[in-house]
Design an enzyme around this catalytic site. Sequence first.
Site, mmCIF file in Angstrom:
data_model
loop_
_atom_site.group_PDB
_atom_site.id
_atom_site.type_symbol
_atom_site.label_atom_id
_atom_site.label_comp_id
_atom_site.label_asym_id
_atom_site.label_seq_id
_atom_site.Cartn_x
_atom_site.Cartn_y
_atom_site.Cartn_z
ATOM 1 N N GLU A 1 0.811 -1.220 0.000
ATOM 2 C CA GLU A 1 0.000 0.000 0.000
ATOM 3 C C GLU A 1 0.846 1.273 0.000
ATOM 4 O OE1 GLU A 1 -3.066 0.325 -0.471
ATOM 5 O OE2 GLU A 1 -4.017 -1.583 0.013
ATOM 6 N N GLU B 1 7.678 -21.754 8.887
ATOM 7 C CA GLU B 1 7.935 -20.855 9.999
ATOM 8 C C GLU B 1 8.789 -21.504 11.089
ATOM 9 O OE1 GLU B 1 4.306 -20.966 13.126
ATOM 10 O OE2 GLU B 1 3.777 -20.128 11.167
#
Length: 313
Positions: free
Chosen positions: A89, A120
């Site tokens: 953004e 992870e």
Amino acid sequence: MHQSKTKFLQSLATEQHNASSQAFDTKSALEIATIINREDAKVAAAVGKCLPQIAQAIDAIADALGHGGRLIYIGAGTSGRIAALDAAECPPTFSTDPRQVQFVIAGGEKALGRAVEANEDSPDLGRRDIAKLKPSKKDVVVGIAASGRTPYTIAAVEYASQRRAKTIGVSCISDSPLSRAADIAIAAEVGPEVISGSTRMKAGTAQKMILNMLTTGAMTRLGYVYGNLMVNVSPKNEKLVERAITILSKAADADRERARDALSKSGRSVPLALIMLKTGASLDVAKRLLRASRSHVRKAIESSGSAKPSDTT
């Protein structure tokens, strides 16, 4: 070893049962929405307790970006996806170069749309992925993990620290391994989730709020916002052109035709158009003012000597 890790995970606040959502599966739709809403209302207060650390992080990021460095987010699962959203953004909102704010997510970009959470658990992958970006003392690396214990993210932050990058840890658990690994620890303690362990909920909301603050705060400190107007927006389509004209009209107290004309003369650069409108400068002078201020719009206007002293937009 595995047993101790399991006990540690079970002790985390984000994994506990939430008394407010007992017998959740027996509730009506309205009751479900009400319970979630009441829990969500606690998130802003939890983030509010972290404001001093968030402010430290904002200044560190603004300093890095202002001196040619980068903001690099790294996370796994939900945390990585929230990081990707915030990074994506920045260019349309502040006209930043996509290289200035980057993200790394465990499993790569395919993990944005499909869960690959096994990655992870690997410190080696965390170090490998962050190493590809060659972090240095010019950069800020932000590790994001709700539990603060994700091996992938912790290893990446530790690697970045070894390369002298400034590091920030964003989690929802105080005194976590991630917090201890980072130079600045931001821990919004939102408590147990409505669905136990579903940290895409309150924890995810807290992380989104914090990342919003980090980039919005840093870009504002750099002068990419004028008053509370998004003056660095890049008007690449009709909607954004109209938004730019509205911004210029408000910021310069000009009618829409004057704003539209200035935007056209500036080559669709909202900062240059605003400087021209506020100071009466030509395009060439506006370019020099903006360059001299290192793209800080307010400083460029004030340095011209033509800005009104009472201007508090």
